[in-house]
Design an enzyme around this catalytic site. Structure first.
Site, mmCIF file in Angstrom:
data_model
loop_
_atom_site.group_PDB
_atom_site.id
_atom_site.type_symbol
_atom_site.label_atom_id
_atom_site.label_comp_id
_atom_site.label_asym_id
_atom_site.label_seq_id
_atom_site.Cartn_x
_atom_site.Cartn_y
_atom_site.Cartn_z
ATOM 1 C CE1 TYR A 251 -2.837 4.027 3.166
ATOM 2 C CE2 TYR A 251 -4.293 4.461 5.018
ATOM 3 C CZ TYR A 251 -3.235 3.756 4.460
ATOM 4 O OH TYR A 251 -2.582 2.805 5.204
ATOM 5 C CB ILE B 103 2.195 0.110 12.702
ATOM 6 C CG1 ILE B 103 0.747 -0.441 12.756
ATOM 7 C CG2 ILE B 103 3.202 -0.951 13.140
ATOM 8 C CD1 ILE B 103 0.232 -0.867 14.109
ATOM 9 N N GLY C 296 0.839 -1.205 0.000
ATOM 10 C CA GLY C 296 0.000 0.000 0.000
ATOM 11 C C GLY C 296 0.865 1.242 0.000
ATOM 12 C CB ILE C 297 1.386 4.021 -1.944
ATOM 13 C CG1 ILE C 297 0.144 4.121 -2.871
ATOM 14 C CG2 ILE C 297 2.402 3.030 -2.526
ATOM 15 C CD1 ILE C 297 0.421 4.758 -4.216
HETATM 16 N N1 CAA Z 1 -6.764 17.453 11.900
HETATM 17 C C1 CAA Z 1 -7.174 18.714 11.800
HETATM 18 N N2 CAA Z 1 -6.486 19.657 11.119
HETATM 19 C C2 CAA Z 1 -5.352 19.282 10.543
HETATM 20 C C3 CAA Z 1 -4.869 17.970 10.610
HETATM 21 C C4 CAA Z 1 -5.628 17.037 11.348
HETATM 22 N N3 CAA Z 1 -5.241 15.753 11.470
HETATM 23 N N4 CAA Z 1 -3.710 17.902 9.929
HETATM 24 C C5 CAA Z 1 -3.480 19.133 9.431
HETATM 25 N N5 CAA Z 1 -4.458 19.963 9.812
HETATM 26 C C6 CAA Z 1 -4.593 21.367 9.516
HETATM 27 C C7 CAA Z 1 -3.368 22.163 9.940
HETATM 28 O O1 CAA Z 1 -3.422 22.448 11.320
HETATM 29 C C8 CAA Z 1 -3.509 23.399 9.065
HETATM 30 O O2 CAA Z 1 -4.521 24.232 9.605
HETATM 31 P P1 CAA Z 1 -4.448 25.830 9.467
HETATM 32 O O3 CAA Z 1 -4.423 26.115 7.994
HETATM 33 O O4 CAA Z 1 -5.691 26.267 10.154
HETATM 34 O O5 CAA Z 1 -3.195 26.212 10.174
HETATM 35 C C9 CAA Z 1 -4.023 22.819 7.774
HETATM 36 O O6 CAA Z 1 -4.616 21.564 8.089
HETATM 37 C C10 CAA Z 1 -2.895 22.577 6.793
HETATM 38 O O7 CAA Z 1 -3.473 22.347 5.554
HETATM 39 P P2 CAA Z 1 -2.588 22.307 4.233
HETATM 40 O O8 CAA Z 1 -3.468 22.084 3.069
HETATM 41 O O9 CAA Z 1 -1.615 23.461 4.191
HETATM 42 O O10 CAA Z 1 -1.846 20.988 4.399
HETATM 43 P P3 CAA Z 1 -0.361 20.626 4.667
HETATM 44 O O11 CAA Z 1 0.387 20.753 3.405
HETATM 45 O O12 CAA Z 1 0.162 21.264 5.899
HETATM 46 O O13 CAA Z 1 -0.484 19.046 4.953
HETATM 47 C C11 CAA Z 1 -1.476 16.979 5.552
HETATM 48 C C12 CAA Z 1 -1.682 18.482 5.398
HETATM 49 C C13 CAA Z 1 -0.879 16.360 4.292
HETATM 50 C C14 CAA Z 1 -2.815 16.329 5.798
HETATM 51 C C15 CAA Z 1 -0.509 16.763 6.732
HETATM 52 O O14 CAA Z 1 -1.026 17.397 7.846
HETATM 53 C C16 CAA Z 1 -0.303 15.303 7.047
HETATM 54 O O15 CAA Z 1 0.543 14.635 6.468
HETATM 55 N N6 CAA Z 1 -1.090 14.770 8.008
HETATM 56 C C17 CAA Z 1 -1.013 13.379 8.411
HETATM 57 C C18 CAA Z 1 -2.044 12.583 7.669
HETATM 58 C C19 CAA Z 1 -2.070 11.191 8.210
HETATM 59 O O16 CAA Z 1 -2.455 10.949 9.351
HETATM 60 N N7 CAA Z 1 -1.630 10.227 7.440
HETATM 61 C C20 CAA Z 1 -1.543 8.898 7.900
HETATM 62 C C21 CAA Z 1 -0.298 8.312 7.356
HETATM 63 S S1 CAA Z 1 0.050 6.744 8.108
HETATM 64 C C22 CAA Z 1 -0.990 5.712 7.407
HETATM 65 O O17 CAA Z 1 -1.757 6.013 6.541
HETATM 66 C C23 CAA Z 1 -0.923 4.303 7.934
HETATM 67 C C24 CAA Z 1 -2.221 3.930 8.499
HETATM 68 O O18 CAA Z 1 -2.906 3.156 7.873
HETATM 69 C C25 CAA Z 1 -2.640 4.449 9.823
#
Ligand code: CAA
Length: 248
Positions: free
Chosen positions: A154, A187, A91-92
């Site tokens: 995803y 994880i 997965g990606i």
């Molecule tokens: N909840 C609420 N707000 C969030 C948030 C969240 N989880 N994550 C980011 N934000 C908010 C920020 O606080 C920011 O708010 P403000 O503009 O009010 O300051 C805003 O979103 C940022 O938005 P952008 O469009 O500028 O986004 P960014 O370029 O900063 O990136 C993102 C946003 C890509 C979602 C980044 O926050 C990120 O990578 N988040 C993690 C996502 C995640 O949990 N992925 C899981 C990966 S692991 C996996 O998938 C394995 C599994 O199965 C569990």
């Protein structure tokens, strides 16, 4: 295990995949993994595994491509025999808010994380049913159950995984083949450590009651159980393993 079963783990060189593969060798399985055709370090990985005493077969495969899956399965069968256990693990992520998401990043995630289930299972399930025994274990995610900020692609794909599991489980239940989903939470693998640290610390970890990331070994243990004889009555299930982050 009366005979040594053959397991194929897609994405078996990756963060979670490597641990699953190693633990399955330790549990007595003949293990094959697929790796992405673009992976330039597969020979090194195999050499390392060999050094550690793990004899694993590796075949290149783009799980998003049906023919590539056919070739990979044929190569595994030619070397190890029919596949008894398929772990659809590859997965990606292409995390971005929906506002920023383009079609390329939508398609990439849907094809790799969801189409792959059709592409791989199609190659092995008829043979499992004919032989009267088989296990298909599909790796979904907590984010397929609860959704996640930045993961419309995803979360959609991972939610689709369990729909696929339930439908296929019904079709093969009488043939000795079980089909299950596992839904890991966060994880400690590269996929999770790639999340910006401030997001992980402020938005994710505080929501995990156990208070830490999960360990790949914990997920591998669940997969080994589902692959076992004792799990014959578990089918069409979606088993959460997420430290209490999301309870259904
Ligand atoms: N909840 C609420 N707000 C969030 C948030 C969240 N989880 N994550 C980011 N934000 C908010 C920020 O606080 C920011 O708010 P403000 O503009 O009010 O300051 C805003 O979103 C940022 O938005 P952008 O469009 O500028 O986004 P960014 O370029 O900063 O990136 C993102 C946003 C890509 C979602 C980044 O926050 C990120 O990578 N988040 C993690 C996502 C995640 O949990 N992925 C899981 C990966 S692991 C996996 O998938 C394995 C599994 O199965 C569990």
């Amino acid at each position: 295990m009366t005979q040594q079963h053959v397991v194929l783990v897609t994405g078996g060189m990756g963060g979670l995949g490597e641990t699953i593969s190693v633990k399955m060798v330790e549990a007595g399985y003949k293990v094959a993994v697929t790796y992405s055709p673009g992976n330039k370090t597969h020979a090194e990985w195999l050499a390392q595994m060999k050094e550690r005493g793990y004899d694993i077969l590796a075949v290149p495969c783009d799980v998003a491509d049906y023919d590539s899956c056919g070739d990979a399965v044929a190569a595994v069968q030619a070397k190890l025999g029919a596949i008894d256990v398929l772990v659809n693990n590859a997965g990606i992520t292409r995390d971005m808010t929906f506002k920023k998401m383009d079609k390329v990043n939508w398609d990439a995630v849907l094809r790799t994380n969801l189409d792959s289930l059709f592409n791989m299972s199609k190659q092995v399930v008829d043979s499992m049913a004919e032989r009267g025994w088989g296990r298909v274990i599909n790796v979904s995610s907590v984010n397929g159950s609860k959704g996640a900020f930045g993961q419309t692609n995803y979360s959609a794909a991972k939610a689709g995984v369990h729909g696929f599991t339930k439908a296929l489980a019904l079709e093969v239940a009488k043939k000795g083949v079980t089909v299950n989903t596992i839904s890991p939470g966060y994880i400690g693998t590269k996929m999770v450590t790639a999340i910006p640290k401030e997001v992980l610390d402020s938005k994710i970890l505080p929501h995990i009651p156990v208070g830490r990331l999960g360990k790949p070994e914990e997920v591998a243990g669940l997969i080994i159980y589902l692959a076992s004889e004792e799990a014959a009555f578990v089918t069409g299930a979606n088993i959460a393993i997420n430290g209490g982050q999301h309870m259904q």
